[in-house]
Design an enzyme around this catalytic site. Structure first.
Site, short mmCIF file in Angstrom:
data_model
loop_
_atom_site.label_atom_id
_atom_site.label_comp_id
_atom_site.label_asym_id
_atom_site.label_seq_id
_atom_site.Cartn_x
_atom_site.Cartn_y
_atom_site.Cartn_z
N THR A 284 0.85 -1.19 0.00
CA THR A 284 0.00 0.00 0.00
C THR A 284 0.88 1.24 0.00
O THR A 284 1.84 1.33 0.77
CB THR A 284 -0.93 0.03 1.22
OG1 THR A 284 -1.81 -1.09 1.18
CG2 THR A 284 -1.76 1.31 1.24
N PHE A 286 1.16 5.33 0.56
CA PHE A 286 0.55 6.39 1.34
C PHE A 286 1.15 7.74 0.90
O PHE A 286 2.31 7.80 0.51
CB PHE A 286 0.82 6.21 2.84
CG PHE A 286 0.24 4.95 3.43
CD1 PHE A 286 -0.95 4.98 4.14
CD2 PHE A 286 0.89 3.74 3.28
CE1 PHE A 286 -1.47 3.83 4.69
CE2 PHE A 286 0.37 2.58 3.83
CZ PHE A 286 -0.82 2.63 4.54
#
Length: 423
Positions: A284, A286
Site C-alpha cells: 500500500t 501512502f
C-alpha cells in the site's frame, strides 16, 4: 474556465470525529470566559456582571447565521465575545493556562506541545504505522474517517496527515482522490508498506469456530479467496484495527477480524493465522499531506515525483495531446488515473460541424504522477504546454519519491519497537 497552476489532543483509542475542531475552539473560549468571570475587576465586580446583555444577544444573532459555527443549540450562549472580557477585566496568561488546563511553563514553551500527524483509523491501523514511518517525530492523531484527517490538517489540529492512496491488489483509494480536490492541501511526501494481514479472534478461539469475519473493505477484498474457502460471512467496517477493537470490546464469539499483528496485541486477541492475503506482494502506498507545499532547491539530488490533476475539452485526441507534452520532453509517467467530475459529471459531445449534440459522455478529471521536480525547466515547460489546452489544472504536490516500494512491512520489528511507546 478555471486554471490553477502552482503549488498550492485526542489520544489513545478515541479517534477524532467531524466537528470536534470547532468544538475545541468554542470550548477554550468558554473556559476562558468561565475563569475570567470569577476574577474581580478594579471596581470589585466580575467580568460576567459587567458584560452587557446586548453583547450576548449580538453573539447569538451572529452565530445563528455563521456558516462555520452553525446555529447553536437552544439555551447555549456562544462565549466568543464574552471571552473578550468586559470593562475593567484584562486577559492574562494565567487565565489562558487555566482554561487550557496547562501550566504557565507549558503555555510558554512550545516544546511541550508535540506536532501531530493525522491518520484514518484507531491505534493499530496500518495507517498509524505509515504515519510513524513517514513522520517519526510527530504524535499520531487517530481520525474516524478520511475526511476528518483532511479537516484536522486544514483546521490546524495537526501539522501532517498520512493517508493511503493506492494498493497493489485493491487499486486506487478513490475517496482520497476526491478529497484532494475538495481540500487545498499539498502532497509533500510518500511512503509504502508491505501489508501482512492476520486473522485474529478472542483468546481461545479456533479458526473452525468462526462464522463471521469483519475488516475494512480493502482488506476483505485482498483476502477474498482465503475467506471463500473458510465459508464465512464478510462484514465491512471503517478500518482493520477498528474491527479488532469491536471484537475485543464486545466480546464477540465466533467472529474474527483481519488486521495487523500490532492491532491484535493492542486489543488482546489471538492471531490464528498470518499472511492470509491472496497475493503475498501486497503493498500500500501512502501520501503525506501538509498545508504548505514542499520547497526544494537545486542542490537536492533526490528523485522527485510531481502529482497533478486536470480536465480536458471534449473532442477526439484530447487525452493524447495532453499526455504528449510529457513524451515530447522524455518525462516518465508513473501513474494515470481518471475520475468523473462531481460538480459537472456529464458533458455534451457536439457533431463535427458543431450544429448538434451527438452524444453525452462522463466529464473526467485526470490524475497524473510524473517523475520530475517543479525545479526542472522541462517539467515547467510541460505544465505550461498542458495549461494551453486544459480548462482546469492544479499541481497537487512535488515531493521525493519512495524508490523502494514495500521495503518495510507493517510488522517490521524495528518499527514495532518504535511504536511501542504509543501503546
Amino acid at each position: 474556465m478555471q486554471r490553477t497552476y502552482g503549488l498550492q489532543k485526542p489520544t489513545g483509542a478515541r479517534p477524532l470525529r467531524a466537528g470536534r475542531n470547532v468544538c475545541n475552539r468554542i470550548c477554550l473560549a468558554s473556559r476562558v470566559a468561565e475563569v475570567s468571570a470569577n476574577q474581580p475587576s478594579s471596581s470589585g465586580r466580575t467580568a460576567a456582571m459587567e458584560a452587557p446583555a446586548a453583547a450576548t444577544r449580538s453573539v447569538d444573532a451572529s452565530t445563528s447565521s455563521s456558516p462555520m459555527f452553525g446555529r447553536p443549540p437552544a439555551g447555549v450562549t456562544d462565549h466568543r465575545l464574552v471571552a473578550s472580557l468586559g470593562s475593567g477585566a484584562v486577559l492574562t496568561s494565567s487565565l489562558i493556562a487555566k482554561a487550557a488546563n496547562l501550566s504557565i511553563e507549558e503555555l510558554s514553551n512550545p516544546s511541550y506541545v508535540a506536532a501531530k500527524v493525522a491518520y484514518q483509523g484507531v491505534p493499530g491501523a496500518y495507517s498509524e504505522v505509515a504515519a510513524r514511518k513517514s513522520c517519526p517525530d510527530f504524535e499520531p492523531l487517530p481520525c474516524d474517517q478520511f475526511e476528518v484527517a483532511f479537516q484536522a490538517l486544514s483546521q490546524w489540529m495537526s501539522e501532517r496527515a498520512v493517508l493511503p492512496i493506492e494498493n497493489s491488489l485493491g487499486g486506487s483509494i478513490h475517496a482520497v482522490y476526491d478529497l484532494l480536490i475538495r481540500y487545498r492541501l499539498h502532497i509533500i511526501g510518500e511512503t509504502s508498506l508491505a501489508i501482512n494481514h492476520c486473522l485474529v479472534a478472542l483468546p481461545g478461539s479456533r479458526k473452525d469456530d468462526l462464522k463471521r469475519v469483519m475488516s475494512h473493505p480493502q482488506a476483505l477484498a485482498q483476502c477474498d479467496a482465503y475467506l471463500r474457502r473458510m465459508a464465512v460471512v464478510k462484514e465491512a467496517v471503517d478500518d482493520t484495527a477498528g474491527a479488532a477493537q469491536i471484537v475485543a470490546r464486545q466480546g464477540l464469539q465466533g467472529v474474527g477480524a483481519i488486521c495487523s499483528r500490532r492491532a491484535a496485541e493492542l486489543y488482546g486477541l489471538d492471531v490464528l493465522e498470518e499472511g492470509i492475503q491472496d497475493v503475498k506482494d501486497n503493498v500500500t502506498r501512502f501520501i503525506v499531506l501538509s498545508r504548505d507545499p514542499l520547497v526544494t532547491n537545486e542542490n537536492d539530488t533526490r528523485n522527485y515525483k510531481t502529482s497533478i490533476v486536470f480536465s480536458l475539452q471534449p473532442g477526439p485526441g484530447q487525452l493524447f495531446k495532453a499526455l504528449s507534452v510529457f513524451a515530447l520532453r522524455d518525462i516518465d509517467l508513473a501513474k494515470v488515473e481518471s475520475r468523473p467530475m462531481r460538480s459537472n459529471p456529464i458533458v455534451q459531445i457536439p457533431s463535427q460541424d458543431g450544429s448538434s449534440v451527438t452524444r453525452q459522455n462522463f466529464n473526467y478529471l485526470f490524475y497524473v504522477d510524473f517523475v520530475g521536480s517543479l525545479m526542472e525547466v522541462r517539467c515547467q515547460n510541460a505544465l505550461r504546454h498542458l495549461q494551453e489546452t486544459a480548462p482546469f489544472l492544479r499541481v497537487l504536490g512535488s515531493y521525493p519519491m519512495d524508490t523502494e516500494l514495500g521495503s518495510m512491512s507493517n510488522d517490521d520489528p524495528a518499527m514495532m519497537q518504535n511504536m511501542s511507546r504509543y501503546n
